[in-house]
Design a protein around this motif. Structure first.
Motif, PDB file in Angstrom:
ATOM      1  N   LEU A  43      33.183  49.015  40.862  1.00 11.12           N
ATOM      2  CA  LEU A  43      34.122  49.434  39.818  1.00 11.12           C
ATOM      3  C   LEU A  43      35.519  48.938  40.151  1.00 11.12           C
ATOM      4  O   LEU A  43      35.907  48.915  41.321  1.00 11.12           O
ATOM      5  CB  LEU A  43      34.181  50.959  39.703  1.00 11.12           C
ATOM      6  N   ILE A  44      36.258  48.576  39.123  1.00  9.24           N
ATOM      7  CA  ILE A  44      37.661  48.245  39.297  1.00  9.24           C
ATOM      8  C   ILE A  44      38.471  49.130  38.355  1.00  9.24           C
ATOM      9  O   ILE A  44      37.938  49.722  37.420  1.00  9.24           O
ATOM     10  CB  ILE A  44      37.962  46.760  39.009  1.00  9.24           C
ATOM     11  N   SER A  45      39.742  49.215  38.613  1.00  9.95           N
ATOM     12  CA  SER A  45      40.648  49.945  37.728  1.00  9.95           C
ATOM     13  C   SER A  45      42.038  49.353  37.883  1.00  9.95           C
ATOM     14  O   SER A  45      42.438  48.990  38.992  1.00  9.95           O
ATOM     15  CB  SER A  45      40.663  51.434  38.082  1.00  9.95           C
ATOM     16  N   ARG A  46      42.741  49.254  36.786  1.00 11.71           N
ATOM     17  CA  ARG A  46      44.081  48.677  36.815  1.00 11.71           C
ATOM     18  C   ARG A  46      45.057  49.590  36.089  1.00 11.71           C
ATOM     19  O   ARG A  46      45.454  49.318  34.956  1.00 11.71           O
ATOM     20  CB  ARG A  46      44.064  47.288  36.185  1.00 11.71           C
ATOM     21  N   PRO A  47      45.479  50.656  36.749  1.00  6.30           N
ATOM     22  CA  PRO A  47      46.475  51.531  36.126  1.00  6.30           C
ATOM     23  C   PRO A  47      47.837  50.828  36.101  1.00  6.30           C
ATOM     24  O   PRO A  47      48.022  49.816  36.807  1.00  6.30           O
ATOM     25  CB  PRO A  47      46.508  52.745  37.047  1.00  6.30           C
ATOM     26  N   PRO A  48      48.773  51.337  35.340  1.00  7.12           N
ATOM     27  CA  PRO A  48      50.122  50.758  35.366  1.00  7.12           C
ATOM     28  C   PRO A  48      50.658  50.739  36.803  1.00  7.12           C
ATOM     29  O   PRO A  48      50.456  51.680  37.570  1.00  7.12           O
ATOM     30  CB  PRO A  48      50.938  51.694  34.483  1.00  7.12           C
ATOM     31  N   VAL A  49      51.329  49.663  37.162  1.00  6.33           N
ATOM     32  CA  VAL A  49      51.789  49.459  38.533  1.00  6.33           C
ATOM     33  C   VAL A  49      52.735  50.566  39.003  1.00  6.33           C
ATOM     34  O   VAL A  49      52.808  50.862  40.202  1.00  6.33           O
ATOM     35  CB  VAL A  49      52.419  48.064  38.692  1.00  6.33           C
ATOM     36  N   ALA A  54      48.287  57.960  39.299  1.00  5.14           N
ATOM     37  CA  ALA A  54      46.996  57.324  38.994  1.00  5.14           C
ATOM     38  C   ALA A  54      46.439  56.642  40.236  1.00  5.14           C
ATOM     39  O   ALA A  54      45.250  56.764  40.537  1.00  5.14           O
ATOM     40  CB  ALA A  54      47.158  56.329  37.855  1.00  5.14           C
ATOM     41  N   VAL A  55      47.288  55.935  40.968  1.00  3.11           N
ATOM     42  CA  VAL A  55      46.846  55.268  42.194  1.00  3.11           C
ATOM     43  C   VAL A  55      46.333  56.293  43.191  1.00  3.11           C
ATOM     44  O   VAL A  55      45.276  56.117  43.807  1.00  3.11           O
ATOM     45  CB  VAL A  55      47.981  54.413  42.803  1.00  3.11           C
ATOM     46  N   ARG A  56      47.048  57.389  43.342  1.00  2.02           N
ATOM     47  CA  ARG A  56      46.629  58.459  44.241  1.00  2.02           C
ATOM     48  C   ARG A  56      45.281  59.043  43.814  1.00  2.02           C
ATOM     49  O   ARG A  56      44.397  59.268  44.641  1.00  2.02           O
ATOM     50  CB  ARG A  56      47.697  59.555  44.283  1.00  2.02           C
ATOM     51  N   THR A  66      43.725  46.827  46.457  1.00  2.82           N
ATOM     52  CA  THR A  66      43.531  45.471  46.964  1.00  2.82           C
ATOM     53  C   THR A  66      44.470  44.471  46.316  1.00  2.82           C
ATOM     54  O   THR A  66      44.678  43.398  46.853  1.00  2.82           O
ATOM     55  CB  THR A  66      42.094  44.974  46.740  1.00  2.82           C
ATOM     56  N   ASP A  67      45.033  44.826  45.191  1.00  3.31           N
ATOM     57  CA  ASP A  67      45.857  43.889  44.446  1.00  3.31           C
ATOM     58  C   ASP A  67      46.735  44.677  43.483  1.00  3.31           C
ATOM     59  O   ASP A  67      46.389  45.772  43.091  1.00  3.31           O
ATOM     60  CB  ASP A  67      44.960  42.934  43.661  1.00  3.31           C
ATOM     61  N   PHE A  68      47.846  44.112  43.115  1.00  4.06           N
ATOM     62  CA  PHE A  68      48.669  44.723  42.087  1.00  4.06           C
ATOM     63  C   PHE A  68      49.443  43.637  41.384  1.00  4.06           C
ATOM     64  O   PHE A  68      49.584  42.531  41.888  1.00  4.06           O
ATOM     65  CB  PHE A  68      49.589  45.822  42.630  1.00  4.06           C
ATOM     66  N   GLY A  69      49.917  43.945  40.191  1.00  6.69           N
ATOM     67  CA  GLY A  69      50.671  42.962  39.421  1.00  6.69           C
ATOM     68  C   GLY A  69      51.929  43.570  38.868  1.00  6.69           C
ATOM     69  O   GLY A  69      52.056  44.776  38.755  1.00  6.69           O
ATOM     70  N   VAL A  70      52.847  42.731  38.542  1.00  7.09           N
ATOM     71  CA  VAL A  70      54.103  43.181  37.945  1.00  7.09           C
ATOM     72  C   VAL A  70      54.340  42.333  36.715  1.00  7.09           C
ATOM     73  O   VAL A  70      54.136  41.142  36.715  1.00  7.09           O
ATOM     74  CB  VAL A  70      55.273  43.024  38.939  1.00  7.09           C
TER      75      VAL A  70
END
Length: 70
Positions: A43-49, A54-56, A66-70
């Motif tokens: 599973l992956i998930s991409r909450p707002p940076v 959400a990350v917690r 493992t990765d994040f974007g801006v």
């Protein structure tokens, strides 16, 4: 809610999905339980940076960053 990732699943030969919302501890736990029942391998998930809560919640549910974007 789990969104099946068809292309990723076919490419990697594993059932892969993405969590698209419910980034609370209870929501993540429910989605992970559903993923197990539906035989997802990954599973992956991409909450707002900038959504630290959400990350917690995802980390508490067994995810790791493992990765994040801006």
């Amino acid at each position: 809610m789990i969104e099946p990732l068809k292309w990723d699943s076919e490419f990697f030969g594993r059932k892969i999905g993405a969590l698209s919302h419910a980034w609370t501890p209870a929501g993540v736990a429910a989605d992970v339980a559903a993923a197990r029942q539906q035989h997802y391998d990954y599973l992956i998930s991409r909450p707002p940076v900038d959504d630290a809560a959400a990350v917690r919640a995802l980390e508490q549910g067994g995810f790791y960053l493992t990765d994040f974007g801006v």
